[in-house]
Enzyme design. Structure first.
Site, PDB file in Angstrom:
ATOM      1  CG  MET A 175     -25.536 -69.510 -13.722  1.00  0.00           C
ATOM      2  SD  MET A 175     -25.774 -70.622 -12.318  1.00  0.00           S
ATOM      3  CE  MET A 175     -27.264 -69.976 -11.615  1.00  0.00           C
ATOM      4  N   GLY A 176     -27.389 -68.248 -18.059  1.00  0.00           N
ATOM      5  CA  GLY A 176     -28.375 -68.311 -19.133  1.00  0.00           C
ATOM      6  C   GLY A 176     -29.759 -67.870 -18.695  1.00  0.00           C
TER       7      GLY A 176
ATOM      8  CG  HIS B 108     -33.180 -61.407 -16.532  1.00  0.00           C
ATOM      9  ND1 HIS B 108     -32.408 -60.344 -16.122  1.00  0.00           N
ATOM     10  CD2 HIS B 108     -32.878 -62.427 -15.697  1.00  0.00           C
ATOM     11  CE1 HIS B 108     -31.710 -60.707 -15.073  1.00  0.00           C
ATOM     12  NE2 HIS B 108     -31.954 -61.961 -14.796  1.00  0.00           N
TER      13      HIS B 108
ATOM     14  CG  HIS C 197     -28.610 -62.139 -17.753  1.00  0.00           C
ATOM     15  ND1 HIS C 197     -29.835 -62.729 -17.572  1.00  0.00           N
ATOM     16  CD2 HIS C 197     -27.767 -62.703 -16.852  1.00  0.00           C
ATOM     17  CE1 HIS C 197     -29.740 -63.631 -16.599  1.00  0.00           C
ATOM     18  NE2 HIS C 197     -28.513 -63.627 -16.149  1.00  0.00           N
TER      19      HIS C 197
ATOM     20  CD  GLN D 287     -25.363 -53.585  -5.609  1.00  0.00           C
ATOM     21  OE1 GLN D 287     -24.186 -53.713  -5.933  1.00  0.00           O
ATOM     22  NE2 GLN D 287     -25.747 -53.570  -4.335  1.00  0.00           N
TER      23      GLN D 287
ATOM     24  CB  SER E  67     -34.498 -62.968 -10.688  1.00  0.00           C
ATOM     25  OG  SER E  67     -34.158 -64.303 -10.396  1.00  0.00           O
TER      26      SER E  67
HETATM   27  O1  PAF Z   1     -24.765 -64.851 -11.071  1.00  0.00           O
HETATM   28  C1  PAF Z   1     -24.742 -65.897 -11.737  1.00  0.00           C
HETATM   29  O2  PAF Z   1     -25.502 -66.066 -12.687  1.00  0.00           O
HETATM   30  C2  PAF Z   1     -23.773 -67.006 -11.324  1.00  0.00           C
HETATM   31  O3  PAF Z   1     -23.619 -67.069  -9.953  1.00  0.00           O
HETATM   32  C3  PAF Z   1     -22.409 -66.878 -12.030  1.00  0.00           C
HETATM   33  C4  PAF Z   1     -21.681 -65.613 -11.611  1.00  0.00           C
HETATM   34  C5  PAF Z   1     -22.597 -66.898 -13.536  1.00  0.00           C
HETATM   35  C6  PAF Z   1     -21.518 -68.065 -11.642  1.00  0.00           C
HETATM   36  O4  PAF Z   1     -22.094 -69.276 -11.999  1.00  0.00           O
END
Ligand code: PAF
Length: 303
Positions: free
Chosen positions: A46-47, A50, A53, A168, A205
């Site tokens: 969802m952008g 950090h 990701h 996780q 997060s």
């Molecule tokens: O974990 C997330 O960022 C969201 O729940 C996801 C998996 C991209 C779905 O919108």
């Protein structure tokens, strides 16, 4: 990666990740790679990227021939009182980080592209996996996971990845998605990568940005509590003692958990002792302006 991608309405980032906004355009762009049997990796996000990701992107880049990252703040997984409108966004920075991490294509659709007028379908994993912990109707509720599985199923259908990567930190989400993939026979592998933490243990997060400095310091107690739960449970062979140690750690930081629960790591069924199977200890807590979740998996000794 020199992808033979067809041209379209695109933006090129410094490290050449290409942004695609349309479903048809994305399918077209991936067609040559698919024809040639190259492995396609997908990291849904969802952008507001950090290090967590980025660790998924790096793992995917190392393992796959073509890497797609989706960037979509999915409205259907936010409840009416949640933070959809204020969810942090910075697409320009995300595109730069994605390019640097080796992403070939960023799929960043508008909401109307994924949810056109008249959209009336949902994908739902029902039962215990989605009605407990965050799925408890008194918390985010099963509707949250219905939103997640609906959008993730759509992304799987649109991208057609060979491997999809999740973190996780969202352990329940990962369990739900794995079940959906199994139940609906999606032809892909789900990889769940370890939680990436700040130096003091706070799980990374996008929502950490909501923490004021004093709350940011307090928030580190969550990971300390989980570490204490694991240590104490294994030292005393008592899950109850582990949970008590975690509660004490949270209380010392004046954090009242929304939940702190031990469950079977795969089925999320409640457990009342060490079972010989991996046990998920999951916590959610509001700290200042942020609702934070984190977890630890206690592996059976010698397992
Ligand atoms: O974990 C997330 O960022 C969201 O729940 C996801 C998996 C991209 C779905 O919108």
């Amino acid at each position: 990666m020199n992808l033979d991608l067809l041209s379209g309405d695109t933006v090129t980032t410094s490290a050449a990740a290409r942004v695609v906004r349309g479903v048809d355009e994305l399918r077209l762009a991936l067609a040559p790679a698919r024809r040639e049997g190259r492995a396609i990796g997908l990291v849904p996000t969802m952008g507001f990227l950090h290090e967590g990701h980025v660790s998924l992107l790096r793992a995917a880049h190392a393992e796959c021939d073509v890497l797609v990252m989706s960037l979509f703040v999915n409205p259907t997984q936010f409840g009416p009182n949640e933070d959809l409108d204020r969810y942090p966004r910075d697409e320009e920075r995300d595109l730069r980080l994605a390019g640097d991490a080796g992403v070939d294509l960023v799929f960043a659709p508008a909401a109307s592209e994924l949810y056109p007028d008249g959209f009336a379908t949902a994908v739902e994993v029902s039962g215990g996996l989605t009605s407990v912990l965050d799925g408890d109707p008194g918390r985010r509720g099963p509707g949250h996971f219905r939103g997640v599985t609906t959008v993730v199923a759509k992304l799987f259908n649109i991208v057609g990845p060979d491997i999809a990567y999740f973190g996780q930190k969202d352990a329940q989400q990962a369990a739900v998605i794995k079940r959906m993939v199994r139940d609906l026979d999606f032809p892909l592998r789900v990889e769940v990568m370890p939680t990436v933490r700040e130096a003091d243990g706070l799980a990374m997060s996008s929502r950490n940005v909501y923490l004021e400095p004093a709350d940011r310091a307090r928030a580190a107690a969550i990971s300390r509590a989980l570490a204490a739960a694991e240590r104490q449970a294994l030292a005393t062979d008592s899950l109850a003692a582990g949970l008590a140690a975690a509660r004490a750690e949270l209380a010392a930081a004046a954090i009242e958990p929304e939940y702190l629960e031990a469950r079977d790591a795969e089925t999320l069924e409640p457990v009342d002792g060490l079972t010989g199977h991996p046990i998920l200890v999951a916590v959610a807590a509001r700290v200042g302006g942020a609702r934070l979740i984190d977890n630890v998996v206690i592996e059976p000794p010698g397992g």
